[in-house]
Structures are given as C-alpha cells and as structure tokens.
Motif scaffolding. Structure first.
Motif, PDB file in Angstrom:
ATOM      1  N   UNK A  44      23.718  13.982  -3.925  1.00  0.00           N
ATOM      2  CA  UNK A  44      22.535  13.944  -3.063  1.00  0.00           C
ATOM      3  C   UNK A  44      21.779  12.627  -3.208  1.00  0.00           C
ATOM      4  N   UNK A  45      21.098  12.280  -2.128  1.00  0.00           N
ATOM      5  CA  UNK A  45      20.187  11.129  -2.124  1.00  0.00           C
ATOM      6  C   UNK A  45      18.836  11.667  -1.684  1.00  0.00           C
ATOM      7  N   UNK A  46      17.799  11.390  -2.462  1.00  0.00           N
ATOM      8  CA  UNK A  46      16.453  11.843  -2.139  1.00  0.00           C
ATOM      9  C   UNK A  46      15.618  10.646  -1.728  1.00  0.00           C
ATOM     10  N   UNK A  47      15.029  10.741  -0.534  1.00  0.00           N
ATOM     11  CA  UNK A  47      14.134   9.718  -0.009  1.00  0.00           C
ATOM     12  C   UNK A  47      12.707  10.132  -0.338  1.00  0.00           C
ATOM     13  N   UNK A  48      11.925   9.189  -0.861  1.00  0.00           N
ATOM     14  CA  UNK A  48      10.544   9.514  -1.200  1.00  0.00           C
ATOM     15  C   UNK A  48       9.616   8.352  -0.863  1.00  0.00           C
ATOM     16  N   UNK A  49       8.356   8.683  -0.721  1.00  0.00           N
ATOM     17  CA  UNK A  49       7.316   7.708  -0.429  1.00  0.00           C
ATOM     18  C   UNK A  49       6.483   7.518  -1.686  1.00  0.00           C
ATOM     19  N   UNK A  50       6.035   6.298  -1.917  1.00  0.00           N
ATOM     20  CA  UNK A  50       5.158   6.030  -3.043  1.00  0.00           C
ATOM     21  C   UNK A  50       3.887   5.354  -2.541  1.00  0.00           C
ATOM     22  N   UNK A 100       0.824  -1.211   0.000  1.00  0.00           N
ATOM     23  CA  UNK A 100       0.000   0.000   0.000  1.00  0.00           C
ATOM     24  C   UNK A 100       0.857   1.259   0.000  1.00  0.00           C
ATOM     25  N   UNK A 101       2.057   1.131   0.503  1.00  0.00           N
ATOM     26  CA  UNK A 101       2.989   2.259   0.567  1.00  0.00           C
ATOM     27  C   UNK A 101       4.403   1.691   0.544  1.00  0.00           C
ATOM     28  N   UNK A 102       5.313   2.440  -0.039  1.00  0.00           N
ATOM     29  CA  UNK A 102       6.706   2.012  -0.031  1.00  0.00           C
ATOM     30  C   UNK A 102       7.609   3.231   0.036  1.00  0.00           C
ATOM     31  N   UNK A 103       8.778   3.025   0.607  1.00  0.00           N
ATOM     32  CA  UNK A 103       9.808   4.053   0.667  1.00  0.00           C
ATOM     33  C   UNK A 103      10.905   3.681  -0.312  1.00  0.00           C
ATOM     34  N   UNK A 104      11.368   4.663  -1.045  1.00  0.00           N
ATOM     35  CA  UNK A 104      12.421   4.454  -2.038  1.00  0.00           C
ATOM     36  C   UNK A 104      13.371   5.647  -1.977  1.00  0.00           C
ATOM     37  N   UNK A 133       2.127   7.150  -7.065  1.00  0.00           N
ATOM     38  CA  UNK A 133       2.425   8.575  -6.891  1.00  0.00           C
ATOM     39  C   UNK A 133       3.639   8.711  -5.972  1.00  0.00           C
ATOM     40  N   UNK A 134       4.421   9.745  -6.203  1.00  0.00           N
ATOM     41  CA  UNK A 134       5.657   9.963  -5.452  1.00  0.00           C
ATOM     42  C   UNK A 134       5.548  11.236  -4.620  1.00  0.00           C
ATOM     43  N   UNK A 180      -0.119   3.970  -4.272  1.00  0.00           N
ATOM     44  CA  UNK A 180      -0.887   3.821  -5.506  1.00  0.00           C
ATOM     45  C   UNK A 180      -1.771   5.044  -5.739  1.00  0.00           C
ATOM     46  N   UNK A 181      -1.910   5.414  -6.999  1.00  0.00           N
ATOM     47  CA  UNK A 181      -2.783   6.523  -7.371  1.00  0.00           C
ATOM     48  C   UNK A 181      -4.213   6.171  -6.975  1.00  0.00           C
ATOM     49  N   UNK A 182      -4.969   7.144  -6.502  1.00  0.00           N
ATOM     50  CA  UNK A 182      -6.313   6.865  -5.998  1.00  0.00           C
ATOM     51  C   UNK A 182      -7.289   6.407  -7.089  1.00  0.00           C
ATOM     52  N   UNK A 183      -7.031   6.776  -8.329  1.00  0.00           N
ATOM     53  CA  UNK A 183      -7.918   6.351  -9.425  1.00  0.00           C
ATOM     54  C   UNK A 183      -7.388   5.135 -10.184  1.00  0.00           C
ATOM     55  N   UNK A 184      -6.077   5.094 -10.365  1.00  0.00           N
ATOM     56  CA  UNK A 184      -5.466   4.005 -11.121  1.00  0.00           C
ATOM     57  C   UNK A 184      -4.438   3.318 -10.234  1.00  0.00           C
ATOM     58  N   UNK A 185      -4.810   2.214  -9.632  1.00  0.00           N
ATOM     59  CA  UNK A 185      -3.961   1.512  -8.666  1.00  0.00           C
ATOM     60  C   UNK A 185      -2.689   0.939  -9.297  1.00  0.00           C
ATOM     61  N   UNK A 186      -2.623   0.909 -10.622  1.00  0.00           N
ATOM     62  CA  UNK A 186      -1.420   0.433 -11.300  1.00  0.00           C
ATOM     63  C   UNK A 186      -0.317   1.496 -11.309  1.00  0.00           C
ATOM     64  N   UNK A 187      -0.698   2.751 -11.148  1.00  0.00           N
ATOM     65  CA  UNK A 187       0.262   3.859 -11.128  1.00  0.00           C
ATOM     66  C   UNK A 187       0.582   4.209  -9.680  1.00  0.00           C
TER      67      UNK A 187
END
Length: 114
Positions: free
Chosen positions: A41-47, A30-34, A58-59, A49-56
């Motif tokens: 630099x190193x950028x940490x981000x959370x991903x 449901x959520x992942x950290x990458x 969001x970052x 699933x898009x609320x409309x298209x679960x295949x995409x």
C-alpha cells in the motif's frame, strides 16, 4: 510482501509529480503532500505546521492505494473520522495508476478533499 519494484517506482514517479502540482504556489511552506510506501500500500497524506509550534508538522491521511499482485491493479481507499480505512467502491480497481489519481483529484463525492 512489497509492491514489485517496477510498479512501485512508476507509482512513486506519478505521486511525486502529483504532490508538487496539487499544492498552489502561494501555499508552499504552509502545506505539503507526502506519501509513504508500506507493504502493498501507498498512503497519501497532507502535512501542515502545528498551530502552536510551527516547527512541528501535523499529518492528515488523505487516501490509500493498495496494489494487488494477483490482478496487477490498484484500489482506492478513504479514511473515516475514526481512522479506519474503507474501500472506495464507486471506482473499480485499475491497472493504470493515473486513473486512480484522476479519480482522487476529481473527488466527485468530496470524501478525500472535503
């Protein structure tokens, strides 16, 4: 100019562990950290699933770690709502990447995790 290989590899090992340990078991899938490494630099981000298209996915950027070759230290940055990065000046630069991760995890100002 990239982060020196030995320093980058060590930071990536710590971030790999951090990204797995930070996500609770019930949130897997449901959520992942990458993170992404670019130049000094190193950028940490959370991903999520898009609320409309679960295949995409969001970052959302969480934090940036910038390495200084001159001082051999890491500095921590936070991102504002307009996407601009700012130095997190409540914590001094640190040679030990684990100290930076601990500050991020503790997040006393709630600027990273809300």
């Amino acid at each position: 100019m990239p982060i020196p290989d030995d320093t980058r590899i060590e930071a990536e090992k710590r971030l790999d562990r951090y990204c797995v340990e930070k996500i609770p078991e019930h949130a897997y899938g449901k959520v992942r950290l990458c993170y992404i490494v670019k130049d000094m630099a190193i950028t940490l981000f959370e991903q999520q699933p898009h609320f409309r298209d679960k295949e995409k996915w969001m970052r959302a950027n969480i934090a940036r770690f910038r390495y200084s070759k001159t001082f051999r230290t890491w500095t921590l940055y936070w991102r504002d709502r307009n996407g601009k990065w700012h130095l997190y000046d409540l914590f001094p630069p640190a040679a030990d990447f684990d100290r930076i991760l601990k500050e991020l995890d503790t997040d006393p100002t709630h600027i990273f995790w809300g």
